[in-house]
Design an enzyme around this catalytic site. Structure first.
Site, PDB file in Angstrom:
ATOM      1  N   ASN A   1      -8.264 -36.653  19.205  1.00  0.00           N
ATOM      2  CA  ASN A   1      -7.056 -37.356  18.769  1.00  0.00           C
ATOM      3  C   ASN A   1      -6.646 -36.847  17.394  1.00  0.00           C
ATOM      4  OD1 ASN A   1      -5.005 -39.419  18.652  1.00  0.00           O
ATOM      5  ND2 ASN A   1      -6.348 -40.615  17.306  1.00  0.00           N
TER       6      ASN A   1
ATOM      7  N   HIS B   1      -4.737 -38.389  14.105  1.00  0.00           N
ATOM      8  CA  HIS B   1      -4.332 -39.683  13.567  1.00  0.00           C
ATOM      9  C   HIS B   1      -3.701 -39.492  12.191  1.00  0.00           C
ATOM     10  CE1 HIS B   1      -4.366 -43.997  12.988  1.00  0.00           C
ATOM     11  NE2 HIS B   1      -4.840 -43.788  11.770  1.00  0.00           N
TER      12      HIS B   1
ATOM     13  N   SER C   1      -5.979 -36.762  10.233  1.00  0.00           N
ATOM     14  CA  SER C   1      -7.364 -36.518  10.651  1.00  0.00           C
ATOM     15  C   SER C   1      -7.415 -36.135  12.117  1.00  0.00           C
ATOM     16  CB  SER C   1      -8.203 -37.791  10.492  1.00  0.00           C
ATOM     17  OG  SER C   1      -8.128 -38.329   9.190  1.00  0.00           O
TER      18      SER C   1
ATOM     19  N   ASP D   1      -9.820 -45.059  16.684  1.00  0.00           N
ATOM     20  CA  ASP D   1      -9.716 -44.220  15.484  1.00  0.00           C
ATOM     21  C   ASP D   1     -11.031 -44.172  14.711  1.00  0.00           C
ATOM     22  OD1 ASP D   1      -7.033 -43.603  16.007  1.00  0.00           O
ATOM     23  OD2 ASP D   1      -6.342 -45.398  14.996  1.00  0.00           O
TER      24      ASP D   1
HETATM   25  N1  NHR Z   1      -8.519 -44.979  22.558  1.00  0.00           N
HETATM   26  C1  NHR Z   1      -9.778 -45.076  22.149  1.00  0.00           C
HETATM   27  N2  NHR Z   1     -10.637 -45.691  22.976  1.00  0.00           N
HETATM   28  N3  NHR Z   1     -10.228 -44.602  20.979  1.00  0.00           N
HETATM   29  C2  NHR Z   1      -9.361 -44.010  20.144  1.00  0.00           C
HETATM   30  O1  NHR Z   1      -9.809 -43.559  18.990  1.00  0.00           O
HETATM   31  C3  NHR Z   1      -8.004 -43.892  20.497  1.00  0.00           C
HETATM   32  C4  NHR Z   1      -7.609 -44.405  21.746  1.00  0.00           C
HETATM   33  C5  NHR Z   1      -6.277 -44.332  22.156  1.00  0.00           C
HETATM   34  C6  NHR Z   1      -5.328 -43.797  21.314  1.00  0.00           C
HETATM   35  C7  NHR Z   1      -4.634 -42.889  19.119  1.00  0.00           C
HETATM   36  C8  NHR Z   1      -4.490 -43.960  18.030  1.00  0.00           C
HETATM   37  C9  NHR Z   1      -3.933 -43.354  16.747  1.00  0.00           C
HETATM   38  O2  NHR Z   1      -4.247 -42.219  16.428  1.00  0.00           O
HETATM   39  C10 NHR Z   1      -5.705 -43.337  20.060  1.00  0.00           C
HETATM   40  C11 NHR Z   1      -7.036 -43.352  19.654  1.00  0.00           C
HETATM   41  C12 NHR Z   1      -2.381 -46.501  19.871  1.00  0.00           C
HETATM   42  C13 NHR Z   1      -2.676 -47.676  19.200  1.00  0.00           C
HETATM   43  C14 NHR Z   1      -2.080 -48.989  19.631  1.00  0.00           C
HETATM   44  O3  NHR Z   1      -2.278 -50.001  18.988  1.00  0.00           O
HETATM   45  C15 NHR Z   1      -3.557 -47.603  18.146  1.00  0.00           C
HETATM   46  C16 NHR Z   1      -4.122 -46.400  17.784  1.00  0.00           C
HETATM   47  C17 NHR Z   1      -3.822 -45.230  18.465  1.00  0.00           C
HETATM   48  C18 NHR Z   1      -2.949 -45.293  19.516  1.00  0.00           C
HETATM   49  N4  NHR Z   1      -1.356 -49.032  20.779  1.00  0.00           N
HETATM   50  C19 NHR Z   1      -0.769 -50.219  21.378  1.00  0.00           C
HETATM   51  C20 NHR Z   1      -1.631 -50.634  22.604  1.00  0.00           C
HETATM   52  O4  NHR Z   1      -1.622 -51.834  22.905  1.00  0.00           O
HETATM   53  C21 NHR Z   1       0.610 -49.976  21.928  1.00  0.00           C
HETATM   54  C22 NHR Z   1       1.554 -49.516  20.871  1.00  0.00           C
HETATM   55  C23 NHR Z   1       2.830 -48.920  21.488  1.00  0.00           C
HETATM   56  O5  NHR Z   1       2.939 -48.757  22.719  1.00  0.00           O
HETATM   57  O6  NHR Z   1       3.720 -48.586  20.695  1.00  0.00           O
HETATM   58  O7  NHR Z   1      -2.217 -49.774  23.261  1.00  0.00           O
HETATM   59  O8  NHR Z   1      -3.197 -44.043  15.979  1.00  0.00           O
HETATM   60  C1  GAR Z   2       1.911 -37.985  14.909  1.00  0.00           C
HETATM   61  O1  GAR Z   2       2.117 -38.265  13.529  1.00  0.00           O
HETATM   62  C2  GAR Z   2       0.563 -38.485  15.333  1.00  0.00           C
HETATM   63  O2  GAR Z   2      -0.439 -38.306  14.364  1.00  0.00           O
HETATM   64  C3  GAR Z   2       0.845 -39.936  15.514  1.00  0.00           C
HETATM   65  O3  GAR Z   2       2.107 -39.999  16.111  1.00  0.00           O
HETATM   66  C4  GAR Z   2       2.861 -38.828  15.753  1.00  0.00           C
HETATM   67  C5  GAR Z   2       3.271 -38.130  17.008  1.00  0.00           C
HETATM   68  O4  GAR Z   2       4.154 -37.099  16.711  1.00  0.00           O
HETATM   69  N1  GAR Z   2      -0.125 -40.559  16.364  1.00  0.00           N
HETATM   70  C6  GAR Z   2      -0.293 -41.849  16.380  1.00  0.00           C
HETATM   71  O5  GAR Z   2       0.247 -42.607  15.583  1.00  0.00           O
HETATM   72  C7  GAR Z   2      -1.205 -42.333  17.448  1.00  0.00           C
HETATM   73  N2  GAR Z   2      -1.182 -43.739  17.471  1.00  0.00           N
HETATM   74  P1  GAR Z   2       4.506 -36.014  17.813  1.00  0.00           P
HETATM   75  O6  GAR Z   2       4.851 -36.759  19.113  1.00  0.00           O
HETATM   76  O7  GAR Z   2       5.732 -35.330  17.263  1.00  0.00           O
HETATM   77  O8  GAR Z   2       3.352 -35.101  17.959  1.00  0.00           O
END
Ligand code: NHR
Ligand code: GAR
Length: 222
Positions: A111, A113, A140, A149
């Site tokens: 991922n 982040h 990261s 994360d």
């Molecule tokens: N899943 C796991 N198990 N572990 C991780 O480290 C993950 C993951 C899924 C996605 C990306 C993450 C980020 O980089 C990621 C890492 C979505 C949310 C979230 O709250 C949080 C972190 C990340 C991705 N999503 C909401 C949900 O209920 C929906 C938000 C929306 O649809 O806009 O899934 O930030």
């Molecule tokens: C990026 O900044 C990525 O790090 C972030 O969303 C953007 C996607 O941009 N990811 C998250 O916030 C995951 N929850 P992109 O679609 O242009 O690659």
């Protein structure tokens, strides 16, 4: 001379796909990966157009069509299995993945982040860094585990926060760094130089005690 096989990838997206584009561009420039499919949980996003323009198979698996997270994740895992990826890339994928999904791709999922983890897990990281009065922020790349994360960190890039910054401007500068560090980590994996082994990140035969920074890699920075 036979070339080593390309590393098969599937990229998961939810939006614009600029990180996907960075990987596509690197692949066109010789990065030894084969993007077998791009999967989005949202229909009609720009990242799907980018994939199509590059001749990559696309799939939409809309989470709204599923009654709960588990059934969605099961369908997603089955979809990925069709493409047999060795590495699954979360490139702006916005759905939390349940342990059941993680277990099927353990050690084979990255991922990116938008924060200097362990700071600011979850969403709205740019605004949170500004609100906290931080002097720096960044991005990261980490292996994905059940802990959101919270998986083992590989490579980070720092961005200085400026006095007149807002979340949009800051996000732009962080994104530019993301486009460097994500393909860089994928390259290390494609070259067989980076693994997750028994929960530890091994790079060039040595366990990483702490994440690398872009500044340590000797790469030019924009
Ligand atoms: N899943 C796991 N198990 N572990 C991780 O480290 C993950 C993951 C899924 C996605 C990306 C993450 C980020 O980089 C990621 C890492 C979505 C949310 C979230 O709250 C949080 C972190 C990340 C991705 N999503 C909401 C949900 O209920 C929906 C938000 C929306 O649809 O806009 O899934 O930030
Ligand atoms: C990026 O900044 C990525 O790090 C972030 O969303 C953007 C996607 O941009 N990811 C998250 O916030 C995951 N929850 P992109 O679609 O242009 O690659």
């Amino acid at each position: 001379m036979t070339k080593p096989d390309k590393l098969p990838l599937v990229v998961l997206i939810s939006g614009s796909g600029s990180n996907l584009q960075a990987i596509i561009d690197q692949a066109a420039a010789g990065l030894a990966v084969e993007i077998r499919a791009v999967v989005s949980n949202r229909p009609g996003v720009r990242g799907l157009e980018r994939a199509e323009a590059a001749g990559i198979a696309t799939r939409v698996l809309d989470h709204k069509a599923f009654p709960d997270r588990e059934s969605y994740d099961l369908a997603l895992a089955d979809l990925l299995d069709e493409f047999q990826p060795q590495l699954v890339i979360l490139a702006g994928f916005m759905r939390i993945l349940s342990p059941l999904f993680i277990q099927r791709f353990r050690g084979r999922m990255l991922n990116i982040h938008p924060s200097l983890l362990p700071k600011y897990r979850g969403l709205h990281t740019h605004q949170r860094a500004l609100d906290a009065g931080d002097s720096e922020h960044g991005a990261s790349v980490h292996y994905v585990t059940e802990e959101l994360d919270g998986g083992p960190l590989i490579l980070q890039a720092r961005v200085a926060i400026e006095p007149e910054d807002n979340a949009v401007r800051l996000a732009e500068r962080v994104l530019a760094k993301e486009h460097i560090i994500f393909p860089m980590v994928i390259r290390w994996i494609a070259e067989g130089r980076l693994t997750l082994t028994e929960g530890r990140v091994i790079k060039d035969g040595k366990a990483l005690e702490k994440p690398l920074y872009l500044t340590d890699t000797g790469a030019p920075e924009p």
